[in-house]
Enzyme design. Structure first.
Site, PDB file in Angstrom:
ATOM      1  N   ASP A 126       0.869  -1.170   0.000  1.00  0.00           N
ATOM      2  CA  ASP A 126       0.000   0.000   0.000  1.00  0.00           C
ATOM      3  C   ASP A 126       0.905   1.219   0.000  1.00  0.00           C
ATOM      4  O   ASP A 126       1.846   1.308   0.801  1.00  0.00           O
ATOM      5  CB  ASP A 126      -0.947   0.009   1.194  1.00  0.00           C
ATOM      6  CG  ASP A 126      -2.153   0.891   0.898  1.00  0.00           C
ATOM      7  OD1 ASP A 126      -2.916   0.555  -0.026  1.00  0.00           O
ATOM      8  OD2 ASP A 126      -2.329   1.934   1.553  1.00  0.00           O
ATOM      9  N   ASP A 167       4.444   9.228 -10.911  1.00  0.00           N
ATOM     10  CA  ASP A 167       5.864   9.349 -11.288  1.00  0.00           C
ATOM     11  C   ASP A 167       6.178  10.587 -12.137  1.00  0.00           C
ATOM     12  O   ASP A 167       7.225  11.213 -11.942  1.00  0.00           O
ATOM     13  CB  ASP A 167       6.339   8.091 -12.025  1.00  0.00           C
ATOM     14  CG  ASP A 167       6.634   6.943 -11.072  1.00  0.00           C
ATOM     15  OD1 ASP A 167       6.734   7.192  -9.857  1.00  0.00           O
ATOM     16  OD2 ASP A 167       6.773   5.806 -11.548  1.00  0.00           O
TER      17      ASP A 167
HETATM   18  P1  ITT Z   1      -3.256  -2.478  -5.493  1.00  0.00           P
HETATM   19  O1  ITT Z   1      -3.960  -2.030  -4.236  1.00  0.00           O
HETATM   20  O2  ITT Z   1      -4.050  -3.452  -6.294  1.00  0.00           O
HETATM   21  O3  ITT Z   1      -1.848  -2.928  -5.230  1.00  0.00           O
HETATM   22  P2  ITT Z   1      -3.437   0.327  -6.250  1.00  0.00           P
HETATM   23  O4  ITT Z   1      -2.942   1.079  -7.445  1.00  0.00           O
HETATM   24  O5  ITT Z   1      -4.874   0.489  -5.874  1.00  0.00           O
HETATM   25  O6  ITT Z   1      -3.075  -1.203  -6.479  1.00  0.00           O
HETATM   26  P3  ITT Z   1      -2.719   1.551  -3.732  1.00  0.00           P
HETATM   27  O7  ITT Z   1      -4.076   1.384  -3.166  1.00  0.00           O
HETATM   28  O8  ITT Z   1      -1.535   1.250  -2.875  1.00  0.00           O
HETATM   29  O9  ITT Z   1      -2.518   0.682  -5.042  1.00  0.00           O
HETATM   30  O10 ITT Z   1      -2.616   3.041  -4.292  1.00  0.00           O
HETATM   31  C1  ITT Z   1      -1.381   3.620  -4.457  1.00  0.00           C
HETATM   32  C2  ITT Z   1      -1.445   4.683  -5.526  1.00  0.00           C
HETATM   33  O11 ITT Z   1      -0.344   5.565  -5.273  1.00  0.00           O
HETATM   34  C3  ITT Z   1      -1.210   4.062  -6.897  1.00  0.00           C
HETATM   35  O12 ITT Z   1      -2.393   3.875  -7.585  1.00  0.00           O
HETATM   36  C4  ITT Z   1      -0.313   5.089  -7.572  1.00  0.00           C
HETATM   37  O13 ITT Z   1      -1.090   6.037  -8.249  1.00  0.00           O
HETATM   38  C5  ITT Z   1       0.384   5.779  -6.427  1.00  0.00           C
HETATM   39  N1  ITT Z   1       1.753   5.246  -6.296  1.00  0.00           N
HETATM   40  C6  ITT Z   1       2.228   4.352  -5.394  1.00  0.00           C
HETATM   41  N2  ITT Z   1       3.504   4.066  -5.628  1.00  0.00           N
HETATM   42  C7  ITT Z   1       3.863   4.798  -6.702  1.00  0.00           C
HETATM   43  C8  ITT Z   1       5.035   4.917  -7.447  1.00  0.00           C
HETATM   44  O14 ITT Z   1       6.134   4.224  -7.169  1.00  0.00           O
HETATM   45  N3  ITT Z   1       5.034   5.751  -8.480  1.00  0.00           N
HETATM   46  C9  ITT Z   1       3.943   6.463  -8.810  1.00  0.00           C
HETATM   47  N4  ITT Z   1       2.780   6.395  -8.183  1.00  0.00           N
HETATM   48  C10 ITT Z   1       2.729   5.556  -7.126  1.00  0.00           C
END
Ligand code: ITT
Length: 196
Positions: free
Chosen positions: A67, A150
């Protein structure tokens, strides 16, 4: 060892596979499973553990979940744990522009990317690692690589956004790279024990 990663985010899955080459990282989809989890936790750790536990309950095999999100102090910590849903049901490109709009005129453009990874090895055997990378929200999106926020995040000390770097350059300093390298040390320390 094999870890079933509770994620539908292809960008995250790619990064897990790059930083954990010794681990076979599979997704529920690779196993023909339909997985969904309602993320209602107040913290990254609550949500990461919730996702990993939910998949463990479905499969009984070692699972992991990530997360993560962008914490912007000038926006009171938003989008934070709601990063995937910031602005509602819109494209990520629009989400990035919305965040830039919200920050227009702000003196403080600092931001922190946060990544919490939870691993459930067995019902009562857990690993939780949370890491960060500090940087700045740039004034306009730059770059086509990576995913999510990003194109608008430039880590301190770098002359480029994460979307302008190649994958290994991002992994070397990113919140996820840092969290996964710490996790890797523990997983590789005693791989057999880690699977019991
Ligand atoms: P899962 O829960 O299925 O893993 P998700 O995209 O819904 O996928 P999250 O609930 O953790 O994941 O939301 C995190 C959001 O934060 C993700 O959708 C990205 O937009 C952003 N994010 C997280 N890590 C990132 C990264 O390394 N680079 C860019 N954006 C990132």
């Amino acid at each position: 060892m094999t870890l079933l990663l509770a994620s539908t985010n292809a960008g995250k899955v790619r990064e897990f596979r790059r930083v954990l080459p010794e681990v076979q990282v599979l997704t529920p989809r690779d196993r023909g499973l339909t997985y969904s989890y309602d993320e209602r936790g107040a913290t990254f750790a609550d949500n990461a553990l919730g996702k990993a536990r939910h998949l463990f309950a479905m499969t009984g095999t070692a699972t992991a979940a990530d997360d993560s999100g962008l914490v912007v102090p000038a926006l009171g910590g938003a989008p934070g744990v709601r990063s995937a849903r910031y602005g509602g049901d819109i494209t990520q490109r629009r989400r990035n522009l919305l965040l830039l709009d919200a920050l227009a005129g702000a003196a403080d453009r600092s931001a922190l990317f946060v990544c919490c990874v939870a691993v459930v090895l067995a019902e009562q055997r857990l690993l939780i690692v949370q890491e960060t990378v500090a940087g700045t929200v740039v004034r306009a999106p730059r770059g086509d690589g990576g995913f999510g926020y990003d194109p608008i995040f430039q880590p301190h000390g770098a002359g480029a956004t994460f979307a302008q770097m190649d994958g290994s350059a991002k992994d070397a300093i990113s919140h996820r790279g840092r969290a996964l390298r710490r996790l890797r040390q523990v997983l590789l320390e005693a791989p057999a024990a880690a699977q019991r």
